[in-house]
Design a protein around this motif. Structure first.
Motif, short mmCIF file in Angstrom:
data_model
loop_
_atom_site.label_atom_id
_atom_site.label_comp_id
_atom_site.label_asym_id
_atom_site.label_seq_id
_atom_site.Cartn_x
_atom_site.Cartn_y
_atom_site.Cartn_z
N VAL A 73 0.89 -1.16 0.00
CA VAL A 73 0.00 0.00 0.00
C VAL A 73 0.93 1.21 0.00
CG1 VAL A 73 -1.78 1.29 1.22
CG2 VAL A 73 -1.82 -1.23 1.24
N LEU A 74 0.91 1.95 -1.09
CA LEU A 74 1.80 3.10 -1.23
C LEU A 74 1.15 4.35 -0.68
CD1 LEU A 74 3.14 2.52 -4.86
CD2 LEU A 74 4.02 1.61 -2.69
N THR A 75 1.92 5.09 0.11
CA THR A 75 1.46 6.38 0.64
C THR A 75 2.54 7.41 0.40
OG1 THR A 75 2.27 5.83 2.85
CG2 THR A 75 -0.05 5.35 2.39
N ASP A 76 2.19 8.66 0.58
CA ASP A 76 3.13 9.77 0.45
C ASP A 76 3.87 9.75 -0.89
OD1 ASP A 76 2.49 10.65 3.09
OD2 ASP A 76 3.82 9.11 3.88
N VAL A 77 3.14 9.45 -1.96
CA VAL A 77 3.74 9.40 -3.30
C VAL A 77 4.01 10.83 -3.78
CG1 VAL A 77 3.38 8.70 -5.69
CG2 VAL A 77 2.58 7.23 -3.83
N ASN A 78 5.25 11.08 -4.20
CA ASN A 78 5.64 12.38 -4.71
C ASN A 78 6.45 12.16 -5.99
OD1 ASN A 78 6.25 15.05 -5.10
ND2 ASN A 78 7.71 15.17 -3.41
N LEU A 95 2.71 -5.75 3.66
CA LEU A 95 2.15 -6.87 4.41
C LEU A 95 2.67 -8.15 3.76
CD1 LEU A 95 0.17 -7.85 6.62
CD2 LEU A 95 -1.60 -7.87 4.86
N THR A 96 3.31 -9.01 4.54
CA THR A 96 3.83 -10.27 4.02
C THR A 96 3.34 -11.43 4.86
OG1 THR A 96 5.85 -10.11 5.34
CG2 THR A 96 5.95 -9.23 3.10
N ALA A 97 3.35 -12.60 4.25
CA ALA A 97 2.95 -13.83 4.94
C ALA A 97 4.20 -14.60 5.33
CB ALA A 97 2.07 -14.68 4.05
N GLY A 98 4.04 -15.47 6.32
CA GLY A 98 5.12 -16.34 6.73
C GLY A 98 5.34 -17.43 5.70
N GLU A 99 6.12 -18.43 6.08
CA GLU A 99 6.40 -19.54 5.17
C GLU A 99 5.10 -20.19 4.73
OE1 GLU A 99 9.49 -20.39 4.05
OE2 GLU A 99 10.08 -18.56 5.09
N GLU A 100 5.14 -20.87 3.59
CA GLU A 100 3.95 -21.51 3.04
C GLU A 100 3.34 -22.44 4.08
OE1 GLU A 100 2.68 -23.61 -1.15
OE2 GLU A 100 4.60 -22.58 -0.94
N GLY A 101 2.05 -22.33 4.28
CA GLY A 101 1.38 -23.16 5.26
C GLY A 101 1.23 -22.49 6.62
N SER A 104 0.93 -16.79 9.69
CA SER A 104 1.46 -15.56 10.28
C SER A 104 1.65 -14.48 9.21
CB SER A 104 2.79 -15.85 10.97
OG SER A 104 3.75 -16.27 10.02
N PHE A 105 1.43 -13.25 9.62
CA PHE A 105 1.64 -12.11 8.75
C PHE A 105 2.55 -11.13 9.46
CE2 PHE A 105 -2.17 -13.82 6.88
CZ PHE A 105 -2.02 -13.55 5.54
N ALA A 106 3.30 -10.37 8.69
CA ALA A 106 4.16 -9.33 9.24
C ALA A 106 3.95 -8.07 8.42
CB ALA A 106 5.62 -9.77 9.18
N ALA A 107 4.07 -6.94 9.09
CA ALA A 107 3.92 -5.66 8.42
C ALA A 107 5.22 -4.88 8.56
CB ALA A 107 2.75 -4.87 9.02
N GLY A 108 5.53 -4.11 7.56
CA GLY A 108 6.72 -3.28 7.61
C GLY A 108 6.53 -2.04 6.78
N LYS A 109 7.48 -1.13 6.93
CA LYS A 109 7.41 0.13 6.22
C LYS A 109 8.79 0.40 5.62
CE LYS A 109 4.82 3.33 7.99
NZ LYS A 109 4.25 4.49 8.69
N VAL A 110 8.79 0.77 4.35
CA VAL A 110 10.02 1.08 3.63
C VAL A 110 9.81 2.41 2.91
CG1 VAL A 110 11.51 0.37 1.69
CG2 VAL A 110 10.67 -1.35 3.32
N VAL A 111 10.81 3.28 2.97
CA VAL A 111 10.80 4.50 2.18
C VAL A 111 11.56 4.18 0.90
CG1 VAL A 111 11.57 6.89 2.03
CG2 VAL A 111 10.67 6.01 4.17
N ALA A 112 10.93 4.45 -0.24
CA ALA A 112 11.54 4.09 -1.52
C ALA A 112 11.72 5.30 -2.42
CB ALA A 112 10.69 3.05 -2.24
N SER A 113 12.81 5.26 -3.19
CA SER A 113 13.05 6.22 -4.26
C SER A 113 13.16 5.42 -5.54
CB SER A 113 14.36 6.99 -4.03
OG SER A 113 14.29 7.72 -2.83
N ASN A 114 12.35 5.77 -6.52
CA ASN A 114 12.36 5.11 -7.82
C ASN A 114 12.66 6.17 -8.87
OD1 ASN A 114 11.62 2.62 -6.69
ND2 ASN A 114 9.47 3.20 -6.72
N VAL A 115 13.71 5.94 -9.65
CA VAL A 115 14.08 6.87 -10.71
C VAL A 115 13.72 6.24 -12.04
CG1 VAL A 115 15.99 8.10 -11.83
CG2 VAL A 115 15.96 7.84 -9.33
#
Length: 148
Positions: A73-78, A95-101, A104-115
């Motif tokens: 889910v992208l936010t703060d797009v500039n 949002l990611t899932a654990g190993e197959e089967g 469990s889910f885990a959430a994280g946040k990454v700041v990205a720059s795409n050129v």
């Protein structure tokens, strides 16, 4: 929003959709070709710099092969267009899932720059750099607000 900005944000969304779908063919179309003047580059969170189209695409193939589920889910797009280059920054809420089967889910946040670079085929990704945002328990409770 300019035509260029709209086109860049569209290909940027296609980039993240390709990751979510594990679509290496689409990912290959999105990345620019290396040129005599330079090579594409990518920094995944926690990885060293990857340089050159084949190395970058190999990294995506590994990520896709080892990811059971991922959603962005992208936010703060500039988006800033500078002639035939464009810089898009955003926050990747992941949002990611654990190993197959596993359920469990885990959430994280990454700041990205795409050129992106304008090519005869349209806008293509030249550089992706993702940096993880470290959050304390207090930050998460306050919905991501940073303390001074």
């Amino acid at each position: 929003m300019s035509v260029d900005t709209s086109a860049i944000e569209t290909v940027n969304q296609e980039f993240y959709t390709a990751i979510e779908d594990g679509d290496l063919d689409r990912m290959t179309e999105i990345w620019a070709e290396d040129t005599p003047d330079g090579k594409v580059s990518c920094v995944h969170p926690g990885w060293s710099l990857l340089t050159g189209r084949s190395e970058v695409l190999r990294s995506w193939a590994l990520i896709m092969a080892n990811t059971t589920y991922i959603q962005f889910v992208l936010t703060d797009v500039n988006t800033t267009v500078l002639g035939d280059l464009a810089v898009l920054t955003c926050v990747e809420n992941i949002l990611t899932a654990g190993e197959e089967g596993e359920a469990s889910f885990a959430a994280g946040k990454v700041v990205a720059s795409n050129v992106y670079v304008r090519t005869a085929q349209g806008w293509r990704l030249w550089m992706h750099h993702g940096s993880p945002v470290l959050q304390s328990d207090e930050d998460e409770e306050e919905d991501g607000e940073l303390e001074p």
